[in-house]
Every structure is written in structure tokens, then in C-alpha cells.
Design a protein around this motif. Structure first.
Motif, mmCIF file in Angstrom:
data_model
loop_
_atom_site.group_PDB
_atom_site.id
_atom_site.type_symbol
_atom_site.label_atom_id
_atom_site.label_comp_id
_atom_site.label_asym_id
_atom_site.label_seq_id
_atom_site.Cartn_x
_atom_site.Cartn_y
_atom_site.Cartn_z
ATOM 1 N N GLY A 143 26.201 -11.505 -13.485
ATOM 2 C CA GLY A 143 27.232 -12.343 -12.899
ATOM 3 C C GLY A 143 27.802 -11.867 -11.587
ATOM 4 N N TYR A 144 27.261 -10.787 -11.038
ATOM 5 C CA TYR A 144 27.731 -10.312 -9.737
ATOM 6 C C TYR A 144 27.221 -11.227 -8.626
ATOM 7 N N PRO A 145 28.042 -11.476 -7.595
ATOM 8 C CA PRO A 145 27.490 -12.070 -6.381
ATOM 9 C C PRO A 145 26.654 -11.014 -5.658
ATOM 10 N N VAL A 146 25.393 -11.323 -5.385
ATOM 11 C CA VAL A 146 24.465 -10.346 -4.828
ATOM 12 C C VAL A 146 23.828 -10.890 -3.558
ATOM 13 N N VAL A 147 23.797 -10.049 -2.525
ATOM 14 C CA VAL A 147 23.042 -10.330 -1.304
ATOM 15 C C VAL A 147 21.827 -9.418 -1.297
ATOM 16 N N GLY A 148 20.653 -9.987 -1.101
ATOM 17 C CA GLY A 148 19.433 -9.202 -1.000
ATOM 18 C C GLY A 148 18.924 -9.205 0.417
ATOM 19 N N LEU A 149 18.639 -8.031 0.965
ATOM 20 C CA LEU A 149 18.136 -7.899 2.330
ATOM 21 C C LEU A 149 16.765 -7.244 2.296
ATOM 22 N N ASP A 150 15.777 -7.862 2.954
ATOM 23 C CA ASP A 150 14.425 -7.293 2.972
ATOM 24 C C ASP A 150 13.641 -7.939 4.112
ATOM 25 N N ASN A 151 12.830 -7.141 4.803
ATOM 26 C CA ASN A 151 12.001 -7.707 5.872
ATOM 27 C C ASN A 151 10.600 -8.078 5.384
ATOM 28 N N LEU A 152 10.353 -7.859 4.087
ATOM 29 C CA LEU A 152 9.086 -8.219 3.434
ATOM 30 C C LEU A 152 7.881 -7.474 4.015
ATOM 31 N N ALA A 153 8.127 -6.302 4.599
ATOM 32 C CA ALA A 153 7.016 -5.488 5.113
ATOM 33 C C ALA A 153 6.198 -4.913 3.966
ATOM 34 N N THR A 154 6.864 -4.451 2.936
ATOM 35 C CA THR A 154 6.163 -3.940 1.748
ATOM 36 C C THR A 154 6.621 -4.646 0.476
ATOM 37 N N ALA A 182 13.247 1.274 2.362
ATOM 38 C CA ALA A 182 12.598 2.444 2.968
ATOM 39 C C ALA A 182 11.105 2.172 3.040
ATOM 40 N N LEU A 183 10.438 2.908 3.904
ATOM 41 C CA LEU A 183 8.983 2.956 3.852
ATOM 42 C C LEU A 183 8.616 4.142 2.972
ATOM 43 N N GLY A 184 8.164 3.850 1.769
ATOM 44 C CA GLY A 184 7.807 4.898 0.830
ATOM 45 C C GLY A 184 6.419 5.439 1.118
ATOM 46 N N SER A 185 5.997 6.389 0.285
ATOM 47 C CA SER A 185 4.643 6.944 0.299
ATOM 48 C C SER A 185 4.494 8.108 1.261
ATOM 49 N N VAL A 186 4.153 9.250 0.683
ATOM 50 C CA VAL A 186 3.845 10.441 1.480
ATOM 51 C C VAL A 186 2.642 10.209 2.389
ATOM 52 N N PRO A 187 1.507 9.689 1.857
ATOM 53 C CA PRO A 187 0.352 9.457 2.749
ATOM 54 C C PRO A 187 0.661 8.507 3.897
ATOM 55 N N ARG A 188 1.450 7.449 3.649
ATOM 56 C CA ARG A 188 1.791 6.527 4.720
ATOM 57 C C ARG A 188 2.560 7.250 5.829
ATOM 58 N N GLY A 235 -3.234 -2.228 -2.676
ATOM 59 C CA GLY A 235 -2.927 -1.647 -1.372
ATOM 60 C C GLY A 235 -3.264 -0.175 -1.291
ATOM 61 N N ALA A 236 -3.278 0.306 -0.073
ATOM 62 C CA ALA A 236 -3.718 1.677 0.193
ATOM 63 C C ALA A 236 -2.757 2.723 -0.368
ATOM 64 N N TYR A 237 -1.498 2.344 -0.573
ATOM 65 C CA TYR A 237 -0.503 3.337 -0.986
ATOM 66 C C TYR A 237 0.057 3.044 -2.383
ATOM 67 N N ALA A 238 -0.758 2.420 -3.220
ATOM 68 C CA ALA A 238 -0.313 2.106 -4.583
ATOM 69 C C ALA A 238 0.009 3.384 -5.338
ATOM 70 N N ALA A 239 1.094 3.340 -6.114
ATOM 71 C CA ALA A 239 1.481 4.495 -6.925
ATOM 72 C C ALA A 239 0.506 4.668 -8.084
ATOM 73 N N VAL A 240 0.521 5.852 -8.667
ATOM 74 C CA VAL A 240 -0.530 6.240 -9.595
ATOM 75 C C VAL A 240 -0.517 5.429 -10.899
ATOM 76 N N ILE A 241 0.642 5.116 -11.464
ATOM 77 C CA ILE A 241 0.667 4.418 -12.754
ATOM 78 C C ILE A 241 0.151 2.986 -12.641
ATOM 79 N N PRO A 242 0.648 2.157 -11.708
ATOM 80 C CA PRO A 242 0.062 0.812 -11.607
ATOM 81 C C PRO A 242 -1.413 0.837 -11.217
ATOM 82 N N LEU A 243 -1.790 1.790 -10.369
ATOM 83 C CA LEU A 243 -3.188 1.887 -9.942
ATOM 84 C C LEU A 243 -4.093 2.225 -11.122
ATOM 85 N N PHE A 244 -3.740 3.262 -11.871
ATOM 86 C CA PHE A 244 -4.552 3.650 -13.031
ATOM 87 C C PHE A 244 -4.569 2.550 -14.092
#
Length: 323
Positions: free
Chosen positions: A27-38, A81-87, A186-195
């Protein structure tokens, strides 16, 4: 009583979308901000069009966007954030622009708008080359990647903004978060979803190194709990603090593969016969990770409900329904 307005940055991403859905449904009023890069807009399908959710497609690297987004907001949950160590190793400049420049923009916007509290996504990568286990908040090493540097700089900036301007912040050092909506592609998929995807398709998983590296895997619902507790905490000790958010158990990557095979064995025939492949160790990888969550328990009452196995069971259900 009317609930306070929340801004969630990175709202179309894995963690951000789960937070947005949770707080909108409360029930909170929520604003979501994202540039949809990832992030992906379809992650927000359960709440798009809901009367108490507003989505802004824009970039935290634009200070004017940040000022607009925090208008009338009480709490900010900063996940963008832009996540991923390899990225970050492949593109340190963009990683820094988003993770440091964008973070600073949000701090300035929060300060000038009089936001009550900013809870931000910190990272276990901050522990760097420290060999001490379990990881305690006060003992860190040197960062091993550009990504780790940016997340440590966030903590330093947050500390300065609290001491200089009185902006209340809490950093949550996430440890290997996983769960529904985490992208397996994607190239930077985390290990659990990838496996999980590979095993569901009867493809052999490829490990970085010999599989003896270990992690403290943390299910998404534990992270949602931590964000809510941090946001609403009135404990003075929670002001301007950094907390480990994990389950507090150590699992090797080989152990993870065995657990996934076991949980998928009913639906994927002969999965036990799939061989595991081994590749080179990735640059910037921390060998071992295990969190002490004692401080989070004491300061905000954190009490994670999902172990790795319980979280994997829930995640597998979601991937089976959505992949």
C-alpha cells in the motif's frame, strides 16, 4: 494512516522490481526509476498501471532526473548500479559513471529534498582481498575490481554526507543475492540463474576454476526483509551504518551444482549424468565469502527466513514457470 512515499532506483532490475512489487502491494506510494540499461520493464508487469506506482524511465547520471524523482519522497531504496565484476573490468569508465557519479547525484538530491533516509545497495565485493572469515563489517581488504572500488566509494560518500549534511543512510552489503526475476541470459548472468537454465536444458554447467570457491548465497526475500527493516528502523545505531545481508552459510560452487541437480532431478531425467565443465578463474573474483550477520540482527532485527536450499526450491519453481 497514509503511508510514506518510497523511491526505488533500479526498479526494473532483479532486486529493485522485487522491492517495488512488495511495497506497492503493502500500500505504499512507490516511484520506480530505471533507465532499462540492464533492467526489464516486464519485471514490473505485476504492478504497472497500479494506482500507487509511478515509473520513470530515466538515468541517475542526470542530476535533474534525480531531483525530480525524489520530490515528495520520504525514503529512497537505491538499487541502481551497473553490477558484475567482469563487466567493470571490461568497462570501468561506465561502471564508475553509474555507480559513483549516479550515486553522488542521488545523495545530493536526497539531501536537498530532505529525504528522511536513503537505504542503498552496498556489496560484499568491498571485502576484497581480506582473507578473514566470516566477514565482519569493520574488517575489509583492498578491492579486487573496479566494481568493488565503486561500491566502497559509495560507503565513503554516504559517511561523508551523514557527517557533513546529516543525511541518514544505511548501506546493505549484499552477498550473492538470487531468486525470481534474476536474468539467466547475457554475458554477465549470475551463477544460480545461469546454472539453473543450463541444467534445465540438460547442458553441462561451466565453472570458473575448480569449483572450490565458496559463496554465502542470499535469497531475495531475505533482502526484501532487510530493506524494510533498515528503512523503518528507529534505532540510533542504524544511522549511518553498513550491514552484511546474507544467510550466514558457506557453499562451494561445486556444492551448489550438486544441490541444483538434486532439486531438479524429479523434472530433468538423468541429470546426475551431466558432466561439469571447468574454465579459467575470472579476474577479480573473491575466492571465499561468508558473512557474519550478527550486526544486522542486533541493529535492525534482521532474521533471514530462507536458506540456500529453500531459496533454490522457490527459484527453480519460478524459472520452470517463466523460462
Amino acid at each position: 494512516m497514509a503511508k510514506d512515499k518510497i523511491l526505488i532506483t533500479g526498479a526494473a532490475g532483479f532486486i529493485g522490481s522485487n522491492l517495488a512489487e512488495y511495497f506497492v502491494k503493502k500500500g505504499y506510494p512507490v516511484v520506480g526509476l530505471d533507465n532499462l540499461a540492464t533492467g526489464h520493464l516486464h519485471n514490473l508487469n505485476p504492478i504497472l498501471g497500479t494506482h500507487n506506482f509511478e515509473f520513470i524511465n530515466a538515468d541517475i547520471r542526470d542530476i535533474e532526473v534525480c531531483h525530480k524523482a525524489v520530490s515528495g519522497v520520504t525514503y529512497v531504496l537505491h538499487q541502481a548500479a551497473l553490477g558484475s565484476v567482469p563487466r567493470s573490468i571490461n568497462d570501468p569508465i561506465t561502471t564508475n559513471e553509474v555507480n559513483v557519479g549516479g550515486f553522488l547525484n542521488m545523495l545530493v538530491a536526497c539531501k536537498e529534498a530532505g529525504v528522511k533516509k536513503m537505504v542503498y545497495a552496498a556489496s560484499s565485493s568491498t571485502y576484497g582481498d581480506s582473507k578473514a572469515l566470516p566477514k565482519v563489517e569493520e574488517v575489509i581488504g583492498k578491492p579486487l575490481s573496479p566494481y568493488a572500488i565503486t561500491k566502497y566509494v559509495n560507503e565513503l560518500y554516504a559517511d561523508v554526507f551523514y557527517k557533513t549534511y546529516g543525511l541518514n543512510t544505511i548501506g546493505l552489503r549484499y552477498f550473492n543475492v538470487f531468486g525470481r526475476r534474476q536474468d539467466p541470459n547475457g554475458a554477465y548472468a549470475a551463477v544460480i540463474p545461469l546454472f539453473t537454465k543450463q541444467l534445465m536444458n540438460k547442458q553441462p554447467p561451466t565453472l570458473n576454476g575448480d569449483g572450490t570457491f565458496s559463496r554465502d548465497f542470499t535469497y531475495i526475500d531475505n533482502v526484501i526483509q532487510a530493506n524494510e527493516l533498515a528503512m523503518l528502523s528507529t534505532n540510533d545505531e542504524s544511522n549511518n551504518c553498513v550491514l552484511n545481508i546474507a544467510f550466514g552459510e558457506q557453499t562451494t560452487i561445486l556444492g551448489l551444482v550438486d544441490l541444483l541437480k538434486d532439486l531438479l532431478s524429479d523434472s530433468v531425467k538423468n541429470i546426475e549424468n551431466l558432466k561439469t565443465l571447468y574454465g579459467p578463474i575470472r579476474d577479480g573474483d573473491v575466492p571465499h565469502s561468508l558473512a557474519s550477520i550478527q550486526k544486522a540482527k542486533e541493529v535492525i532485527g534482521y532474521d533471514p527466513q530462507y536458506s540456500l536450499k529453500q531459496g533454490l526450491r522457490e527459484s527453480i519453481k519460478w524459472y520452470q514457470d517463466n523460462l
